[in-house]
Design an enzyme around this catalytic site. Sequence first.
Site, mmCIF file in Angstrom:
data_model
loop_
_atom_site.group_PDB
_atom_site.id
_atom_site.type_symbol
_atom_site.label_atom_id
_atom_site.label_comp_id
_atom_site.label_asym_id
_atom_site.label_seq_id
_atom_site.Cartn_x
_atom_site.Cartn_y
_atom_site.Cartn_z
ATOM 1 N N GLU A 74 -65.600 49.682 -14.623
ATOM 2 C CA GLU A 74 -64.498 48.364 -14.382
ATOM 3 C C GLU A 74 -63.664 47.601 -15.164
ATOM 4 O O GLU A 74 -63.642 47.378 -16.344
ATOM 5 C CB GLU A 74 -65.382 47.290 -13.136
ATOM 6 C CG GLU A 74 -65.896 48.101 -11.742
ATOM 7 C CD GLU A 74 -66.630 47.014 -11.264
ATOM 8 O OE1 GLU A 74 -66.782 47.184 -10.077
ATOM 9 O OE2 GLU A 74 -66.985 46.068 -11.717
ATOM 10 N N CYS A 121 -58.013 43.260 -17.667
ATOM 11 C CA CYS A 121 -59.242 42.725 -18.537
ATOM 12 C C CYS A 121 -59.992 43.890 -18.711
ATOM 13 O O CYS A 121 -60.557 44.527 -17.766
ATOM 14 C CB CYS A 121 -60.673 42.056 -17.441
ATOM 15 S SG CYS A 121 -61.944 40.959 -18.053
ATOM 16 N N CYS A 181 -74.027 46.193 -20.035
ATOM 17 C CA CYS A 181 -74.207 45.511 -21.397
ATOM 18 C C CYS A 181 -76.152 45.201 -21.872
ATOM 19 O O CYS A 181 -76.493 45.320 -21.468
ATOM 20 C CB CYS A 181 -73.918 44.047 -20.900
ATOM 21 S SG CYS A 181 -73.469 42.758 -22.225
ATOM 22 N N CYS A 193 -77.183 38.182 -20.768
ATOM 23 C CA CYS A 193 -76.703 36.408 -20.039
ATOM 24 C C CYS A 193 -77.634 36.642 -18.522
ATOM 25 O O CYS A 193 -77.517 37.331 -18.101
ATOM 26 C CB CYS A 193 -75.889 36.664 -19.969
ATOM 27 S SG CYS A 193 -74.765 36.956 -22.072
ATOM 28 N N CYS A 209 -74.528 36.527 -15.550
ATOM 29 C CA CYS A 209 -74.139 37.534 -15.703
ATOM 30 C C CYS A 209 -74.401 39.412 -15.129
ATOM 31 O O CYS A 209 -75.814 39.914 -15.297
ATOM 32 C CB CYS A 209 -72.980 38.136 -17.080
ATOM 33 S SG CYS A 209 -72.241 39.638 -17.044
ATOM 34 N N CYS A 242 -64.741 36.760 -12.670
ATOM 35 C CA CYS A 242 -65.286 36.934 -13.991
ATOM 36 C C CYS A 242 -66.868 36.940 -13.388
ATOM 37 O O CYS A 242 -67.511 36.336 -13.248
ATOM 38 C CB CYS A 242 -65.375 35.266 -14.908
ATOM 39 S SG CYS A 242 -65.858 35.607 -16.500
#
Length: 366
Positions: free
Chosen positions: A94, A107, A114, A118, A121, A340
Amino acid sequence: MKNAPINLLNHDRAGLETLFLDMGEQKFRAQQAMKWIYGEQNLDFDAWSNFSKVLRARLKDDYQVAVPTLLSEQVSKDGTIKWLLKVDEVNAVETVFIPEKNRGTLCVSSQVGCTLNCTFCATGAQGFNRHLTTAEIIAQVWVAAKQLGHHGLDRKITNVVMMGMGEPLANYSQVLPALNIMRDDFGFGLANRRVTVSTAGLVPYIDRLNADADVSLAISLHAPHDELRNQLVPLNKKYNIKTLLASCKNFIQNKRKARITIEYTLIDGMNDRPEHARALCKLLANIPSKINLIPFNPFPGTAFKQSQPEAIEAFKGVCMKNGFITTVRKTRGDDIAAACGQLAGEFMDRTRRSAQIKKMQLEVVA
């Protein structure tokens, strides 16, 4: 068996110069190719009229300019746009465009998923499949520019932030050439300060970026002390806050930057109290920085909650009272899961980590 065509998008100007020299051509062909690809947004070798027929034929035989397939475009009620781009048969990433009055921020993602975990997220909660290539990274900018009509003097994209899916510095070898193309006059021509790399704290690669690229730096900190940051950003166990901030200080001094950006996601009852704000200010006392407060954006399966408005304002007030430029990031595109921390894409998780993340969240909340 013939080798797969080489994608010219995988190479910055220096890389293209080497390719053309190896073909017996002059280095200036790299500039011409970049003008066609990024300036004219023309990927058809036959249309490259300042290239000889022989060179065009060779390009068609051995090279390509391939961009990901656009699977969907979603437009938020606030004007934010999210594109889903197919990068291979099983994976899609995305990319998000955030329009504002005097700027347009893109962005960009750097990984399919990933590698970090974290706990706040959505991308990390989905796990990881693979790194994106330079072509797949810069193609996100190319596709967005094409969709937006970003061309010539009508430049819709003024800023690029490497804050999409993935940890950019974990894919350093592919991200660096993309950063070069973004800032190249024959690429997208963005000013150095308008290209920002966000990292959770891969210290060795912050130091490499310091030497290799004059870009802006943002640090995903999210906690003022190691005990809490270890829970929210497990990478902190390897590179603690002291080590991270020392690297940041060197980055500022070497690049002669006015400041770096400290990103701090506010999670209800976790890291959003006034004492956390005071500890953060004390921590950053000798680091030229501005603080960007990010209200936590919920995603399916999360155990965390967004901080209350009064807690956010109180936290901001403490930071400003201590002399820090402090902003609260507006939640943009949350109705299309483009805010975010909400980007997830569509991909096959090779880490089987999504269940682990949910378990870790529950342990942190408890």
